[in-house]
Design a protein around this motif. Structure first.
Motif, mmCIF file in Angstrom:
data_model
loop_
_atom_site.group_PDB
_atom_site.id
_atom_site.type_symbol
_atom_site.label_atom_id
_atom_site.label_comp_id
_atom_site.label_asym_id
_atom_site.label_seq_id
_atom_site.Cartn_x
_atom_site.Cartn_y
_atom_site.Cartn_z
ATOM 1 N N TYR A 198 0.819 -1.175 0.247
ATOM 2 C CA TYR A 198 0.137 0.189 0.006
ATOM 3 C C TYR A 198 0.739 1.192 -0.122
ATOM 4 C CZ TYR A 198 -4.502 -2.454 1.013
ATOM 5 O OH TYR A 198 -5.489 -3.577 1.030
ATOM 6 N N PHE A 199 1.848 1.256 0.763
ATOM 7 C CA PHE A 199 2.693 2.542 0.991
ATOM 8 C C PHE A 199 3.331 2.772 -0.422
ATOM 9 C CE2 PHE A 199 6.770 4.422 1.867
ATOM 10 C CZ PHE A 199 6.523 5.524 2.894
ATOM 11 N N ALA A 200 4.141 1.541 -1.130
ATOM 12 C CA ALA A 200 4.726 1.817 -2.431
ATOM 13 C C ALA A 200 3.642 2.247 -3.540
ATOM 14 C CB ALA A 200 5.258 0.401 -2.590
ATOM 15 N N ALA A 201 2.428 1.856 -3.335
ATOM 16 C CA ALA A 201 1.284 2.454 -4.320
ATOM 17 C C ALA A 201 0.852 3.721 -3.893
ATOM 18 C CB ALA A 201 0.275 1.060 -4.424
ATOM 19 N N GLY A 202 1.071 4.428 -3.021
ATOM 20 C CA GLY A 202 0.637 5.614 -2.493
ATOM 21 C C GLY A 202 -0.780 5.575 -2.002
ATOM 22 N N ARG A 203 -1.155 4.302 -1.377
ATOM 23 C CA ARG A 203 -2.487 4.209 -0.694
ATOM 24 C C ARG A 203 -2.132 4.317 0.636
ATOM 25 N NH1 ARG A 203 -6.322 -0.320 -3.096
ATOM 26 N NH2 ARG A 203 -7.517 0.324 -1.404
ATOM 27 N N TYR A 204 -1.741 5.565 1.359
ATOM 28 C CA TYR A 204 -1.225 5.651 2.591
ATOM 29 C C TYR A 204 -2.147 5.554 3.622
ATOM 30 C CZ TYR A 204 2.406 7.770 -0.526
ATOM 31 O OH TYR A 204 3.373 7.648 -1.377
ATOM 32 N N GLU A 205 -3.367 5.822 3.454
ATOM 33 C CA GLU A 205 -4.295 5.646 4.648
ATOM 34 C C GLU A 205 -4.440 4.112 5.030
ATOM 35 O OE1 GLU A 205 -4.808 7.571 2.093
ATOM 36 O OE2 GLU A 205 -5.347 9.392 2.555
ATOM 37 N N SER A 206 -4.289 3.438 3.671
ATOM 38 C CA SER A 206 -4.620 1.971 4.218
ATOM 39 C C SER A 206 -3.200 1.323 4.713
ATOM 40 C CB SER A 206 -4.902 1.118 2.804
ATOM 41 O OG SER A 206 -5.943 1.506 2.189
ATOM 42 N N ALA A 207 -1.972 1.897 4.275
ATOM 43 C CA ALA A 207 -0.901 1.606 4.790
ATOM 44 C C ALA A 207 -0.784 1.856 6.352
ATOM 45 C CB ALA A 207 0.206 2.008 4.012
ATOM 46 N N LEU A 208 -1.412 2.819 6.719
ATOM 47 C CA LEU A 208 -1.192 3.510 7.980
ATOM 48 C C LEU A 208 -1.897 2.591 9.062
ATOM 49 C CD1 LEU A 208 -0.390 5.872 9.953
ATOM 50 C CD2 LEU A 208 -2.729 6.903 9.399
ATOM 51 N N ASP A 209 -3.064 1.995 8.893
ATOM 52 C CA ASP A 209 -3.777 1.290 9.817
ATOM 53 C C ASP A 209 -2.934 -0.043 9.944
ATOM 54 O OD1 ASP A 209 -5.860 2.965 9.841
ATOM 55 O OD2 ASP A 209 -7.164 1.883 8.301
ATOM 56 N N ILE A 210 -2.159 -0.496 9.194
ATOM 57 C CA ILE A 210 -1.640 -1.745 9.359
ATOM 58 C C ILE A 210 -0.240 -1.454 10.018
ATOM 59 C CG2 ILE A 210 -0.402 -3.796 8.211
ATOM 60 C CD1 ILE A 210 -2.274 -3.143 5.814
ATOM 61 N N TYR A 211 0.479 -0.426 9.804
ATOM 62 C CA TYR A 211 1.684 0.123 10.490
ATOM 63 C C TYR A 211 1.378 0.259 12.060
ATOM 64 C CZ TYR A 211 4.233 0.626 6.258
ATOM 65 O OH TYR A 211 4.879 0.356 4.873
ATOM 66 N N GLN A 212 0.244 0.948 12.213
ATOM 67 C CA GLN A 212 -0.334 1.458 13.737
ATOM 68 C C GLN A 212 -0.285 -0.071 14.311
ATOM 69 O OE1 GLN A 212 -3.483 3.919 12.763
ATOM 70 N NE2 GLN A 212 -2.491 5.635 13.247
ATOM 71 N N ASP A 213 -1.035 -1.170 13.572
ATOM 72 C CA ASP A 213 -1.398 -2.336 14.199
ATOM 73 C C ASP A 213 0.212 -3.112 14.733
ATOM 74 O OD1 ASP A 213 -2.635 -4.848 15.265
ATOM 75 O OD2 ASP A 213 -1.929 -5.531 13.280
ATOM 76 N N LEU A 214 0.905 -2.996 13.473
ATOM 77 C CA LEU A 214 2.253 -3.971 13.807
ATOM 78 C C LEU A 214 3.303 -3.240 14.851
ATOM 79 C CD1 LEU A 214 3.047 -4.148 9.910
ATOM 80 C CD2 LEU A 214 2.623 -6.034 11.322
ATOM 81 N N ILE A 215 3.078 -1.840 14.977
ATOM 82 C CA ILE A 215 3.737 -1.297 15.876
ATOM 83 C C ILE A 215 3.677 -1.525 17.449
ATOM 84 C CG2 ILE A 215 2.984 0.809 16.373
ATOM 85 C CD1 ILE A 215 5.709 2.144 15.184
ATOM 86 N N LYS A 216 2.507 -2.119 17.685
ATOM 87 C CA LYS A 216 2.308 -2.595 18.826
ATOM 88 C C LYS A 216 2.840 -3.504 19.474
ATOM 89 C CE LYS A 216 -2.709 -1.059 18.339
ATOM 90 N NZ LYS A 216 -4.171 -1.615 17.817
ATOM 91 N N ARG A 217 3.445 -4.410 18.502
ATOM 92 C CA ARG A 217 4.381 -5.408 18.895
ATOM 93 C C ARG A 217 5.645 -5.353 18.319
ATOM 94 N NH1 ARG A 217 -0.589 -6.599 16.527
ATOM 95 N NH2 ARG A 217 0.058 -6.873 14.525
ATOM 96 N N GLN A 218 5.943 -4.513 17.518
ATOM 97 C CA GLN A 218 7.631 -4.370 17.351
ATOM 98 C C GLN A 218 7.829 -2.956 16.616
ATOM 99 O OE1 GLN A 218 7.422 -7.822 14.727
ATOM 100 N NE2 GLN A 218 5.531 -6.881 14.199
ATOM 101 N N LYS A 219 9.338 -2.788 16.934
ATOM 102 C CA LYS A 219 9.431 -1.433 16.359
ATOM 103 C C LYS A 219 10.243 -1.412 15.068
ATOM 104 C CE LYS A 219 9.934 0.685 20.731
ATOM 105 N NZ LYS A 219 10.718 1.325 21.902
ATOM 106 N N ASN A 220 10.645 -2.640 14.726
ATOM 107 C CA ASN A 220 11.349 -2.964 13.379
ATOM 108 C C ASN A 220 10.653 -4.372 12.834
ATOM 109 O OD1 ASN A 220 13.796 -1.059 13.313
ATOM 110 N ND2 ASN A 220 13.877 -1.820 15.436
ATOM 111 N N PHE A 221 10.834 -4.486 11.587
ATOM 112 C CA PHE A 221 10.285 -5.553 10.854
ATOM 113 C C PHE A 221 11.406 -5.907 9.868
ATOM 114 C CE2 PHE A 221 8.231 -8.879 8.854
ATOM 115 C CZ PHE A 221 7.005 -9.305 9.870
ATOM 116 N N GLY A 222 12.051 -7.067 10.066
ATOM 117 C CA GLY A 222 13.258 -6.976 9.191
ATOM 118 C C GLY A 222 14.194 -5.936 9.467
ATOM 119 N N GLU A 223 14.550 -5.310 8.306
ATOM 120 C CA GLU A 223 15.611 -4.152 8.181
ATOM 121 C C GLU A 223 14.750 -2.844 8.203
ATOM 122 O OE1 GLU A 223 18.093 -4.562 5.060
ATOM 123 O OE2 GLU A 223 19.338 -6.196 5.803
#
Length: 417
Positions: free
Chosen positions: A144-169
């Motif tokens: 979503y981020f690469a395609a410019g659909r930032y609102e959709s990406a934001l929801d997922i990042y907000q969920d992921l960051i509850k459990r980790q601050k980094n994903f891979g690199e």
């Protein structure tokens, strides 16, 4: 030592003479577990032709082990053998333990080739089958981020960051504030940066943080992050224009000039830094430095009209009227910007070339007929020219509508009517 280990040791020692022999011996003698590890290592080392042989041998021995098909399919796709790779991936059945992995490889392939919708569909199908799998969520957010659909990406990042601050690199803190900034939520992005400043460690995150802070007007914080970037990597050339801009906002001309000169030492093609540095130098009355920067900038970018206008303005300020005119000698008058005509008018006026000055004032007039400073200059000039009473009166009419309390111009108007 297994034959697989011997093969890997030989590769690490850059001894490729026995590769084929050792590979055959490994395939004939080593256990499936060792061979699976060998294939993975060969892929990581970049020896995909050898790893493909291993995976084909494993598939022949274990035709129902679909994970080997997925790994081979991924290698084939990366090597440009798209039909064979996709065929393997499509043939992984939905009830297979490797089906989700197959979907992820397909999604990566489609995304790499610009097929956003196809990639998204594969990831959504994978997420439906494994709804708790963060790797799938992260892949979808990145898509979503690469395609410019930032609102959709934001929801997922907000969920992921509850459990980790980094994903891979990938630094999820950076992704989160960067996504907020892409949406236009600069204040929210700045809040995230301030709340997680200790987690912003890598150089790209600091650069992005500096950019966000600059956008919300927190110049001191922007300078802090951008200084960190430059201290960590002095050749990070994109940081210098932003740093100069932050100091420009603080009216610190000395630091603007220093930042511009430092940046140009690493990237002499940055036209913005020539402009910003010259402006700061002129404000510091270091006119020789300003002139030198502008000349060097024009040597690099002779068609940069902004740099040329700056140099023209500088020449007029210094009384170098002939030099100002020479900047435009080779140009077609129809291609000149209105400000250039104004500058030429002033230069010709000061060199007592009235005919050329008159022509340049008239060419500049359509653009600047509502500019009081221009109208005043043009009025004074035409007032010295014979048979110009009517045009002077028209200019005064326009000027006094804009500046009705200018007593000198009122007096001039009263004398000519």
């Amino acid at each position: 030592m297994s034959y697989s280990e011997q093969l890997l040791d030989a590769i690490e020692n850059h001894d490729f003479s026995q590769s084929k022999i050792l590979l055959k011996q490994a395939l004939d003698n080593d256990t499936p577990e060792v061979l699976a590890s060998l294939a993975e290592n060969l892929t990581n080392y970049g020896f995909t032709d050898l790893s493909k042989e291993v995976y084909r041998a494993l598939i022949a021995k274990f035709p129902r082990e679909n994970l080997f098909k997925v790994y081979l399919g991924e290698i084939l796709l990366n090597d440009g053998q798209e039909d064979d790779g996709l065929s393997l991936l499509y043939n992984v059945s939905k009830d297979s333990d490797a089906y989700v992995e197959s979907l992820l490889v397909q999604a990566d392939y489609y995304q790499s080739n610009g097929f956003f919708e196809a990639a998204r569909d594969k990831l959504l199908e994978a997420l439906e089958l494994a709804p708790e799998e963060d790797a799938i969520k992260f892949g979808l957010a990145e898509l979503y981020f690469a395609a410019g659909r930032y609102e959709s990406a934001l929801d997922i990042y907000q969920d992921l960051i509850k459990r980790q601050k980094n994903f891979g690199e990938v630094n999820l803190i950076q992704r989160l504030f960067q996504t907020e900034a892409k949406i236009g939520n600069y204040e929210e992005a700045a809040n995230i940066i301030n709340e997680h400043s200790s987690d912003i460690l890598d150089i790209d995150s600091k650069y992005q943080a500096g950019l966000v802070m600059l956008s919300v007007g927190d110049d001191d914080k922007a300078i802090e992050y951008l200084d960190d970037v430059i201290n960590q990597s002095p050749d990070y050339v994109n940081a210098y224009p932003l740093l100069a801009q932050a100091y420009e906002h603080k009216h610190d001309n000395d630091q603007v000039l220093r930042s511009a000169q430092a940046g140009l030492a690493y990237n002499e093609l940055d036209e913005t830094l020539y402009s910003m540095g010259a402006m700061a130098a002129a404000n510091l009355k270091e006119f020789d430095t300003a002139e030198d920067l502008l000349k060097k900038g024009l040597d690099i970018a002779p068609d940069n009209t902004n740099l040329r206008l700056q140099l023209s303005n500088l020449y007029l300020h210094e009384g170098k009227f002939a030099e100002s005119i020479k900047l435009y000698d080779a140009d077609n008058e129809e291609e000149l910007e209105p400000q250039a005509h104004w500058n030429l008018a002033v230069a010709y006026q000061n060199l007592d070339n009235s005919e050329q000055a008159k022509s340049e004032f008239l060419l500049a007039y359509p653009e600047f007929q509502s500019n009081p400073e221009f109208l005043k200059q043009m009025t004074y000039f035409f007032n010295t020219q014979p048979n110009s009473q009517d045009i002077v009166k028209q200019l005064l009419d326009k000027y006094l509508k804009l500046v009705p309390d200018d007593e000198d111009m009122i007096d001039l108007y009263n004398r000519i009517i």
